[in-house]
Design a protein around this motif. Structure first.
Motif, PDB file in Angstrom:
ATOM      1  N   MET A 179      26.924 -10.477 -61.978  1.00  0.00           N
ATOM      2  CA  MET A 179      28.309 -10.940 -61.965  1.00  0.00           C
ATOM      3  C   MET A 179      28.478 -11.942 -60.818  1.00  0.00           C
ATOM      4  O   MET A 179      28.102 -11.667 -59.693  1.00  0.00           O
ATOM      5  N   ARG A 180      29.021 -13.083 -61.109  1.00  0.00           N
ATOM      6  CA  ARG A 180      29.325 -14.098 -60.094  1.00  0.00           C
ATOM      7  C   ARG A 180      30.776 -13.933 -59.690  1.00  0.00           C
ATOM      8  O   ARG A 180      31.683 -14.102 -60.495  1.00  0.00           O
ATOM      9  N   LYS A 181      30.986 -13.570 -58.438  1.00  0.00           N
ATOM     10  CA  LYS A 181      32.355 -13.388 -57.968  1.00  0.00           C
ATOM     11  C   LYS A 181      32.990 -14.730 -57.633  1.00  0.00           C
ATOM     12  O   LYS A 181      32.356 -15.574 -57.008  1.00  0.00           O
ATOM     13  N   PRO A 182      34.244 -14.916 -58.011  1.00  0.00           N
ATOM     14  CA  PRO A 182      34.940 -16.143 -57.612  1.00  0.00           C
ATOM     15  C   PRO A 182      35.271 -16.113 -56.119  1.00  0.00           C
ATOM     16  O   PRO A 182      35.329 -15.044 -55.505  1.00  0.00           O
ATOM     17  N   PHE A 183      35.480 -17.268 -55.540  1.00  0.00           N
ATOM     18  CA  PHE A 183      35.920 -17.396 -54.154  1.00  0.00           C
ATOM     19  C   PHE A 183      37.402 -17.072 -54.129  1.00  0.00           C
ATOM     20  O   PHE A 183      38.198 -17.700 -54.829  1.00  0.00           O
ATOM     21  N   MET A 184      37.792 -16.072 -53.337  1.00  0.00           N
ATOM     22  CA  MET A 184      39.182 -15.611 -53.328  1.00  0.00           C
ATOM     23  C   MET A 184      39.894 -16.058 -52.066  1.00  0.00           C
ATOM     24  O   MET A 184      39.423 -15.814 -50.958  1.00  0.00           O
ATOM     25  N   VAL A 185      41.043 -16.704 -52.272  1.00  0.00           N
ATOM     26  CA  VAL A 185      41.856 -17.211 -51.170  1.00  0.00           C
ATOM     27  C   VAL A 185      43.230 -16.568 -51.274  1.00  0.00           C
ATOM     28  O   VAL A 185      43.918 -16.721 -52.280  1.00  0.00           O
ATOM     29  N   GLU A 186      43.610 -15.832 -50.223  1.00  0.00           N
ATOM     30  CA  GLU A 186      44.943 -15.221 -50.206  1.00  0.00           C
ATOM     31  C   GLU A 186      45.892 -16.085 -49.391  1.00  0.00           C
ATOM     32  O   GLU A 186      45.523 -16.604 -48.343  1.00  0.00           O
ATOM     33  N   PHE A 187      47.135 -16.199 -49.880  1.00  0.00           N
ATOM     34  CA  PHE A 187      48.208 -16.871 -49.157  1.00  0.00           C
ATOM     35  C   PHE A 187      49.199 -15.806 -48.707  1.00  0.00           C
ATOM     36  O   PHE A 187      49.635 -14.979 -49.511  1.00  0.00           O
ATOM     37  N   THR A 188      49.542 -15.814 -47.431  1.00  0.00           N
ATOM     38  CA  THR A 188      50.489 -14.867 -46.883  1.00  0.00           C
ATOM     39  C   THR A 188      51.356 -15.580 -45.859  1.00  0.00           C
ATOM     40  O   THR A 188      51.128 -16.756 -45.575  1.00  0.00           O
ATOM     41  N   GLY A 189      52.331 -14.894 -45.316  1.00  0.00           N
ATOM     42  CA  GLY A 189      53.152 -15.471 -44.258  1.00  0.00           C
ATOM     43  C   GLY A 189      54.641 -15.353 -44.512  1.00  0.00           C
ATOM     44  O   GLY A 189      55.087 -14.643 -45.413  1.00  0.00           O
ATOM     45  N   THR A 190      55.377 -16.081 -43.716  1.00  0.00           N
ATOM     46  CA  THR A 190      56.831 -16.024 -43.697  1.00  0.00           C
ATOM     47  C   THR A 190      57.453 -16.308 -45.067  1.00  0.00           C
ATOM     48  O   THR A 190      57.005 -17.225 -45.751  1.00  0.00           O
ATOM     49  N   PRO A 191      58.467 -15.539 -45.456  1.00  0.00           N
ATOM     50  CA  PRO A 191      59.204 -15.894 -46.668  1.00  0.00           C
ATOM     51  C   PRO A 191      59.713 -17.343 -46.565  1.00  0.00           C
ATOM     52  O   PRO A 191      60.141 -17.774 -45.501  1.00  0.00           O
ATOM     53  N   GLU A 192      59.630 -18.071 -47.647  1.00  0.00           N
ATOM     54  CA  GLU A 192      60.094 -19.457 -47.762  1.00  0.00           C
ATOM     55  C   GLU A 192      59.207 -20.457 -47.018  1.00  0.00           C
ATOM     56  O   GLU A 192      59.622 -21.588 -46.762  1.00  0.00           O
ATOM     57  N   ALA A 193      57.968 -20.066 -46.683  1.00  0.00           N
ATOM     58  CA  ALA A 193      57.056 -21.000 -46.000  1.00  0.00           C
ATOM     59  C   ALA A 193      56.377 -21.944 -46.985  1.00  0.00           C
ATOM     60  O   ALA A 193      55.733 -22.896 -46.575  1.00  0.00           O
ATOM     61  N   GLY A 194      56.483 -21.661 -48.291  1.00  0.00           N
ATOM     62  CA  GLY A 194      55.916 -22.552 -49.294  1.00  0.00           C
ATOM     63  C   GLY A 194      54.673 -22.037 -49.986  1.00  0.00           C
ATOM     64  O   GLY A 194      53.944 -22.803 -50.613  1.00  0.00           O
ATOM     65  N   LYS A 195      54.425 -20.749 -49.916  1.00  0.00           N
ATOM     66  CA  LYS A 195      53.206 -20.168 -50.490  1.00  0.00           C
ATOM     67  C   LYS A 195      53.106 -20.385 -52.002  1.00  0.00           C
ATOM     68  O   LYS A 195      52.115 -20.938 -52.482  1.00  0.00           O
ATOM     69  N   THR A 196      54.094 -19.959 -52.734  1.00  0.00           N
ATOM     70  CA  THR A 196      54.040 -20.016 -54.197  1.00  0.00           C
ATOM     71  C   THR A 196      53.997 -21.460 -54.699  1.00  0.00           C
ATOM     72  O   THR A 196      53.193 -21.790 -55.580  1.00  0.00           O
ATOM     73  N   THR A 197      54.806 -22.318 -54.115  1.00  0.00           N
ATOM     74  CA  THR A 197      54.806 -23.736 -54.505  1.00  0.00           C
ATOM     75  C   THR A 197      53.452 -24.369 -54.218  1.00  0.00           C
ATOM     76  O   THR A 197      52.900 -25.095 -55.045  1.00  0.00           O
ATOM     77  N   THR A 198      52.907 -24.086 -53.048  1.00  0.00           N
ATOM     78  CA  THR A 198      51.612 -24.657 -52.670  1.00  0.00           C
ATOM     79  C   THR A 198      50.503 -24.158 -53.584  1.00  0.00           C
ATOM     80  O   THR A 198      49.635 -24.939 -53.996  1.00  0.00           O
ATOM     81  N   ILE A 199      50.522 -22.876 -53.905  1.00  0.00           N
ATOM     82  CA  ILE A 199      49.492 -22.323 -54.797  1.00  0.00           C
ATOM     83  C   ILE A 199      49.495 -23.074 -56.125  1.00  0.00           C
ATOM     84  O   ILE A 199      48.447 -23.462 -56.640  1.00  0.00           O
ATOM     85  N   LYS A 200      50.675 -23.289 -56.679  1.00  0.00           N
ATOM     86  CA  LYS A 200      50.779 -23.993 -57.963  1.00  0.00           C
ATOM     87  C   LYS A 200      50.208 -25.410 -57.856  1.00  0.00           C
ATOM     88  O   LYS A 200      49.403 -25.833 -58.689  1.00  0.00           O
ATOM     89  N   ASN A 201      50.614 -26.132 -56.819  1.00  0.00           N
ATOM     90  CA  ASN A 201      50.168 -27.515 -56.656  1.00  0.00           C
ATOM     91  C   ASN A 201      48.682 -27.620 -56.320  1.00  0.00           C
ATOM     92  O   ASN A 201      47.968 -28.460 -56.866  1.00  0.00           O
ATOM     93  N   VAL A 202      48.213 -26.757 -55.409  1.00  0.00           N
ATOM     94  CA  VAL A 202      46.798 -26.789 -55.023  1.00  0.00           C
ATOM     95  C   VAL A 202      45.922 -26.361 -56.191  1.00  0.00           C
ATOM     96  O   VAL A 202      44.833 -26.906 -56.396  1.00  0.00           O
ATOM     97  N   SER A 203      46.382 -25.410 -56.971  1.00  0.00           N
ATOM     98  CA  SER A 203      45.639 -24.993 -58.160  1.00  0.00           C
ATOM     99  C   SER A 203      45.408 -26.184 -59.085  1.00  0.00           C
ATOM    100  O   SER A 203      44.294 -26.406 -59.575  1.00  0.00           O
ATOM    101  N   ASN A 204      46.457 -26.968 -59.318  1.00  0.00           N
ATOM    102  CA  ASN A 204      46.332 -28.149 -60.170  1.00  0.00           C
ATOM    103  C   ASN A 204      45.375 -29.183 -59.584  1.00  0.00           C
ATOM    104  O   ASN A 204      44.568 -29.774 -60.305  1.00  0.00           O
ATOM    105  N   LYS A 205      45.433 -29.392 -58.265  1.00  0.00           N
ATOM    106  CA  LYS A 205      44.537 -30.352 -57.612  1.00  0.00           C
ATOM    107  C   LYS A 205      43.078 -29.892 -57.724  1.00  0.00           C
ATOM    108  O   LYS A 205      42.186 -30.710 -57.957  1.00  0.00           O
ATOM    109  N   LEU A 206      42.844 -28.592 -57.546  1.00  0.00           N
ATOM    110  CA  LEU A 206      41.478 -28.065 -57.662  1.00  0.00           C
ATOM    111  C   LEU A 206      40.960 -28.218 -59.092  1.00  0.00           C
ATOM    112  O   LEU A 206      39.798 -28.589 -59.307  1.00  0.00           O
ATOM    113  N   LYS A 207      41.829 -27.960 -60.058  1.00  0.00           N
ATOM    114  CA  LYS A 207      41.443 -28.131 -61.466  1.00  0.00           C
ATOM    115  C   LYS A 207      41.111 -29.594 -61.756  1.00  0.00           C
ATOM    116  O   LYS A 207      40.152 -29.876 -62.474  1.00  0.00           O
ATOM    117  N   ASP A 208      41.890 -30.507 -61.174  1.00  0.00           N
ATOM    118  CA  ASP A 208      41.616 -31.934 -61.347  1.00  0.00           C
ATOM    119  C   ASP A 208      40.253 -32.325 -60.785  1.00  0.00           C
ATOM    120  O   ASP A 208      39.649 -33.303 -61.236  1.00  0.00           O
TER     121      ASP A 208
END
Length: 192
Positions: free
Chosen positions: A1-30
């Motif tokens: 089994m090849r494990k994926p590289f796992m990156v967790e985002f944590t921190g202050t509410p409203e710091a931009g975690k969810t928005t960044t994950i969505k955008n960075v995910s798209n950039k990585l896919k590109d």
């Protein structure tokens, strides 16, 4: 089994975690990477469990654990985790420091951690109370200036104790483009 590289985002509410994950995910896919996202377990917290409680953290912790175990079998290169195990561990410690759980409760909670499920890399995003409240559009029931100030103070105490590959970014002065670019580059630099 090849494990994926796992990156967790944590921190202050409203710091931009969810928005960044969505955008960075798209950039990585590109860039040709296959990417999966584990969404924040708090988003599916049952209505009958009050938010901000010890039991809510336990429920979210187990949901996150099951998601991470499942993600180990994804045929992807990278898994981005929105508030994962480091986050639930922080909340457990926060409840202990504030006297909202006993030493025994926290000890039993920590015994249930599976260290090999911790992320390969942690990205912690923070903002000041002023920025968090502005981004949220005003104070709410849970997110208040006092809550964010207290959260940041305890989070920084917890972050300093973490022994893992990690980076801390204050997003208060960054626009979305700058934040996404910076985090995208950090992830690429830390891929095996």
């Amino acid at each position: 089994m090849r494990k994926p590289f796992m990156v967790e985002f944590t921190g202050t509410p409203e710091a931009g975690k969810t928005t960044t994950i969505k955008n960075v995910s798209n950039k990585l896919k590109d860039q040709g990477y296959s990417v999966a996202v584990l969404h924040e377990s708090a988003e599916s917290l049952p209505d009958e469990i009050p938010k901000g409680t010890w039991d809510a953290n336990l429920w979210m912790h187990y949901q996150t654990l099951s998601g991470i175990v499942r993600a180990r079998y994804f045929q992807t290169d990278i898994v981005l985790i929105d508030r994962g195990l480091v986050d639930s561990s922080f909340y457990g410690k926060k409840f202990l420091w504030k006297g909202e759980c006993s030493e025994e409760q926290y000890k039993k909670f920590r015994e249930q951690f599976i260290d090999d499920l911790f992320p390969n890399f942690l990205i912690a995003l923070t903002v000041s109370p002023r920025v968090a409240i502005r981004r949220r559009g005003g104070e709410g029931h849970l997110v208040t200036k006092d809550y964010i100030r207290d959260y940041n103070q305890l989070f920084m105490r917890y972050y300093s104790e973490l022994d893992c590959k990690k980076v801390l970014i204050n997003t208060g002065e960054l626009n979305v483009y700058q934040m996404n670019k910076m985090i995208f580059e950090i992830i690429l630099e830390n891929l095996p």
